[in-house]
Design a protein around this motif. Structure first.
Motif, PDB file in Angstrom:
ATOM      1  N   MET A 144     -89.340 -28.104 -80.220  1.00  0.00           N
ATOM      2  CA  MET A 144     -89.111 -26.777 -79.632  1.00  0.00           C
ATOM      3  C   MET A 144     -87.616 -26.479 -79.557  1.00  0.00           C
ATOM      4  SD  MET A 144     -90.170 -25.257 -75.861  1.00  0.00           S
ATOM      5  CE  MET A 144     -91.935 -25.383 -76.102  1.00  0.00           C
ATOM      6  N   ASP A 202     -79.980 -25.106 -68.110  1.00  0.00           N
ATOM      7  CA  ASP A 202     -80.684 -25.327 -66.845  1.00  0.00           C
ATOM      8  C   ASP A 202     -81.785 -26.365 -67.069  1.00  0.00           C
ATOM      9  OD1 ASP A 202     -82.114 -25.308 -64.508  1.00  0.00           O
ATOM     10  OD2 ASP A 202     -82.780 -23.218 -64.669  1.00  0.00           O
ATOM     11  N   GLU A 251     -89.466 -27.459 -87.431  1.00  0.00           N
ATOM     12  CA  GLU A 251     -88.495 -26.368 -87.254  1.00  0.00           C
ATOM     13  C   GLU A 251     -87.444 -26.504 -88.352  1.00  0.00           C
ATOM     14  OE1 GLU A 251     -88.451 -23.816 -85.124  1.00  0.00           O
ATOM     15  OE2 GLU A 251     -89.936 -24.439 -83.643  1.00  0.00           O
ATOM     16  N   GLN A 284     -78.920 -22.568 -77.389  1.00  0.00           N
ATOM     17  CA  GLN A 284     -80.091 -23.150 -78.075  1.00  0.00           C
ATOM     18  C   GLN A 284     -79.895 -24.631 -78.361  1.00  0.00           C
ATOM     19  OE1 GLN A 284     -80.408 -20.502 -81.504  1.00  0.00           O
ATOM     20  NE2 GLN A 284     -82.504 -20.022 -80.944  1.00  0.00           N
ATOM     21  N   ASP A 327     -90.358 -26.071 -66.461  1.00  0.00           N
ATOM     22  CA  ASP A 327     -91.141 -24.825 -66.515  1.00  0.00           C
ATOM     23  C   ASP A 327     -92.059 -24.804 -67.738  1.00  0.00           C
ATOM     24  OD1 ASP A 327     -90.074 -23.672 -64.189  1.00  0.00           O
ATOM     25  OD2 ASP A 327     -88.479 -22.615 -65.266  1.00  0.00           O
ATOM     26  N   HIS A 351     -87.984 -17.513 -71.713  1.00  0.00           N
ATOM     27  CA  HIS A 351     -87.703 -18.782 -72.396  1.00  0.00           C
ATOM     28  C   HIS A 351     -88.990 -19.489 -72.838  1.00  0.00           C
ATOM     29  CE1 HIS A 351     -83.363 -19.130 -71.989  1.00  0.00           C
ATOM     30  NE2 HIS A 351     -83.460 -18.595 -70.798  1.00  0.00           N
ATOM     31  N   ILE A 352     -89.977 -19.494 -71.961  1.00  0.00           N
ATOM     32  CA  ILE A 352     -91.230 -20.191 -72.298  1.00  0.00           C
ATOM     33  C   ILE A 352     -91.917 -19.511 -73.478  1.00  0.00           C
ATOM     34  CG2 ILE A 352     -93.494 -20.891 -71.433  1.00  0.00           C
ATOM     35  CD1 ILE A 352     -92.182 -20.851 -68.574  1.00  0.00           C
ATOM     36  N   ILE A 396    -100.580 -15.263 -70.325  1.00  0.00           N
ATOM     37  CA  ILE A 396    -100.442 -16.719 -70.456  1.00  0.00           C
ATOM     38  C   ILE A 396     -99.223 -17.222 -69.682  1.00  0.00           C
ATOM     39  CG2 ILE A 396     -99.941 -18.571 -72.091  1.00  0.00           C
ATOM     40  CD1 ILE A 396    -101.385 -16.958 -74.246  1.00  0.00           C
ATOM     41  N   VAL A 397     -98.149 -16.454 -69.745  1.00  0.00           N
ATOM     42  CA  VAL A 397     -96.861 -16.850 -69.143  1.00  0.00           C
ATOM     43  C   VAL A 397     -96.451 -15.748 -68.156  1.00  0.00           C
ATOM     44  CG1 VAL A 397     -94.527 -17.676 -69.620  1.00  0.00           C
ATOM     45  CG2 VAL A 397     -96.274 -17.830 -71.432  1.00  0.00           C
ATOM     46  N   ALA A 408     -82.137 -18.204 -77.076  1.00  0.00           N
ATOM     47  CA  ALA A 408     -83.247 -19.007 -76.546  1.00  0.00           C
ATOM     48  C   ALA A 408     -84.321 -18.173 -75.858  1.00  0.00           C
ATOM     49  CB  ALA A 408     -82.711 -20.083 -75.597  1.00  0.00           C
ATOM     50  N   HIS A 439     -86.682 -21.656 -63.262  1.00  0.00           N
ATOM     51  CA  HIS A 439     -85.501 -21.030 -63.868  1.00  0.00           C
ATOM     52  C   HIS A 439     -85.271 -19.605 -63.357  1.00  0.00           C
ATOM     53  CE1 HIS A 439     -82.360 -20.369 -66.817  1.00  0.00           C
ATOM     54  NE2 HIS A 439     -83.002 -19.345 -67.332  1.00  0.00           N
ATOM     55  N   ASP A 440     -86.282 -18.990 -62.775  1.00  0.00           N
ATOM     56  CA  ASP A 440     -86.110 -17.618 -62.252  1.00  0.00           C
ATOM     57  C   ASP A 440     -85.040 -17.557 -61.162  1.00  0.00           C
ATOM     58  OD1 ASP A 440     -88.037 -16.695 -63.994  1.00  0.00           O
ATOM     59  OD2 ASP A 440     -89.663 -16.820 -62.540  1.00  0.00           O
ATOM     60  N   LEU A 476     -99.299 -12.661 -74.136  1.00  0.00           N
ATOM     61  CA  LEU A 476     -98.265 -13.619 -73.698  1.00  0.00           C
ATOM     62  C   LEU A 476     -97.931 -13.427 -72.213  1.00  0.00           C
ATOM     63  CD1 LEU A 476     -95.928 -13.645 -76.823  1.00  0.00           C
ATOM     64  CD2 LEU A 476     -97.365 -15.528 -76.006  1.00  0.00           C
ATOM     65  N   GLN A 502     -84.990 -24.554 -77.549  1.00  0.00           N
ATOM     66  CA  GLN A 502     -85.041 -24.078 -76.161  1.00  0.00           C
ATOM     67  C   GLN A 502     -83.656 -24.192 -75.514  1.00  0.00           C
ATOM     68  OE1 GLN A 502     -86.017 -22.093 -73.838  1.00  0.00           O
ATOM     69  NE2 GLN A 502     -88.168 -22.708 -74.068  1.00  0.00           N
ATOM     70  N   GLY A 521     -90.207 -20.381 -76.680  1.00  0.00           N
ATOM     71  CA  GLY A 521     -90.507 -21.759 -77.082  1.00  0.00           C
ATOM     72  C   GLY A 521     -91.894 -21.903 -77.693  1.00  0.00           C
ATOM     73  N   ILE A 522     -92.858 -21.162 -77.166  1.00  0.00           N
ATOM     74  CA  ILE A 522     -94.234 -21.242 -77.694  1.00  0.00           C
ATOM     75  C   ILE A 522     -94.315 -20.595 -79.084  1.00  0.00           C
ATOM     76  CG2 ILE A 522     -96.597 -20.356 -77.375  1.00  0.00           C
ATOM     77  CD1 ILE A 522     -96.211 -20.802 -74.336  1.00  0.00           C
ATOM     78  N   ILE A 523     -93.680 -19.448 -79.258  1.00  0.00           N
ATOM     79  CA  ILE A 523     -93.769 -18.744 -80.547  1.00  0.00           C
ATOM     80  C   ILE A 523     -92.913 -19.425 -81.615  1.00  0.00           C
ATOM     81  CG2 ILE A 523     -93.411 -16.530 -81.743  1.00  0.00           C
ATOM     82  CD1 ILE A 523     -95.825 -16.703 -79.716  1.00  0.00           C
ATOM     83  N   GLY A 524     -91.734 -19.865 -81.257  1.00  0.00           N
ATOM     84  CA  GLY A 524     -90.904 -20.618 -82.201  1.00  0.00           C
ATOM     85  C   GLY A 524     -89.841 -19.793 -82.886  1.00  0.00           C
ATOM     86  N   TRP A 555     -91.341 -19.177 -62.089  1.00  0.00           N
ATOM     87  CA  TRP A 555     -90.722 -20.350 -62.725  1.00  0.00           C
ATOM     88  C   TRP A 555     -89.468 -20.802 -61.979  1.00  0.00           C
ATOM     89  CZ3 TRP A 555     -94.517 -21.839 -65.509  1.00  0.00           C
ATOM     90  CH2 TRP A 555     -95.386 -20.882 -66.050  1.00  0.00           C
ATOM     91  N   ILE A 579     -97.384 -25.846 -80.130  1.00  0.00           N
ATOM     92  CA  ILE A 579     -95.909 -25.793 -80.253  1.00  0.00           C
ATOM     93  C   ILE A 579     -95.463 -26.015 -81.701  1.00  0.00           C
ATOM     94  CG2 ILE A 579     -93.727 -26.822 -79.475  1.00  0.00           C
ATOM     95  CD1 ILE A 579     -95.352 -25.105 -77.373  1.00  0.00           C
ATOM     96  N   GLY A 609     -87.346 -16.930 -66.666  1.00  0.00           N
ATOM     97  CA  GLY A 609     -88.070 -18.144 -67.061  1.00  0.00           C
ATOM     98  C   GLY A 609     -89.176 -17.862 -68.069  1.00  0.00           C
TER      99      GLY A 609
END
Lengths: 137, 137, 137
Positions: free
Chosen positions: A51, A57, A99, A114, A63, B89-90, B71-72, B46, B79-80, B68, A53, B93-96, B77, A95, B86
């Motif tokens: 990933m 932080d 990459e 990143q 998270d 970012h998640i 799901i998220v 990111a 990070h919020d 999304l 990311q 990361g999931i989509i790429g 989070w 995931i 947050g």
């Protein structure tokens, strides 16, 4: 056009963990001597993934793992009867194992925040392997 | 075998948005003069990602973003507390961040309804950057 | 450095199905004669995707599809008014159309339990196409 290959090996310490491997990948780009091209990374193991990311932080990996645990709960999968790690496989599949990151002026062209993370969804493991293939001029 | 690199820069207008960048990527493939190879795309940032998706029905990007968001969810989070993004970012990361698309007879080998979308999960931004690396003959 | 391209064509039998295409991809790597490099795979069709996943337990593809059905329920999307396959598009976008796998000593460098699956989220189809681009020495 030349090609350079290497392996990155890392150990993990938790059941689920994101390990920042950016420095290892950057070192390989430097060693390759390639200035312009691509760095293709592939996580071996059907319960691992990669990933891109933020790393500034340290809460973000937490998270990410909490969100994936909500989406893919433990203990409810057919494969759990065999290995008790069905959720680990599903998370790795979502995931993704690969990459490909551009190389510009001899460096990985990641933006400021990143980083590259190996995701271990079935740790701890003494050795997780990421294959590095660098192609370019 | 040759290599061609370029940057695609786009602005976004909403908090979460999918922007079709297919035409920009196709233009770079044409300019590269490469007939057979790969077009490797990488979204910097990111909280950005890349998705291959249908573009014929403009509701699909809305459906993707609504899914999304389910799901998220926003606002729960760690990070919020730092950046209040947050979820952005998640999702990224999931989509790429990377997609690699073949080039056949000088064109991106997308199927009829496949387009390439930059996903901005933390907009609006005046400049999102996608790096293009084209390798082939 | 040379480049080799081919198409893998498979038929699917169910609405949602993971089809193991590892053997087809391995055959193309063998035919390419390339010893060191990358095998870039791309699933055409905006309701198809590629996933690296375990194949030893045939329950894992079922687990993956059940999880995706929980995450992306059928019948609640704007696009369903047009084609009734909104969930298929969202699943394809989350899993992703491309994977790049290293080639080491003339073989796909998958780990012991890693296989390559075409994911059809809108089948059955008599022909799903995966484009293969192999680059290396």
């Amino acid at each position: 056009m030349t090609i350079y290959t290497e392996m990155i090996k890392v150990s993990t310490n938790k059941t689920c963990e994101l390990v920042d491997i950016t420095e290892f990948a950057s070192d390989e780009v430097h060693r390759s001597g390639i200035s312009t091209g691509i760095c293709s990374l592939f996580a071996q193991g059907a319960t691992a993934a990669l990933m891109i990311q933020e790393n500034d932080d340290p809460n973000i990996p937490t998270d990410v793992l909490n969100c994936l645990k909500n989406i893919v709960p433990d203990g409810i999968w057919l494969h759990d009867r065999i290995d008790n790690n069905g959720a680990s496989h599903i998370k790795a599949g979502i995931i993704g194992a690969s990459e490909t990151i551009p190389i510009v002026k001899g460096k990985l062209a990641l933006s400021t925040w990143q980083n590259i993370f190996l995701c271990d969804f079935d740790g701890p493991r003494h050795c997780r392997t990421v294959l590095v293939t660098i192609i370019g001029d």
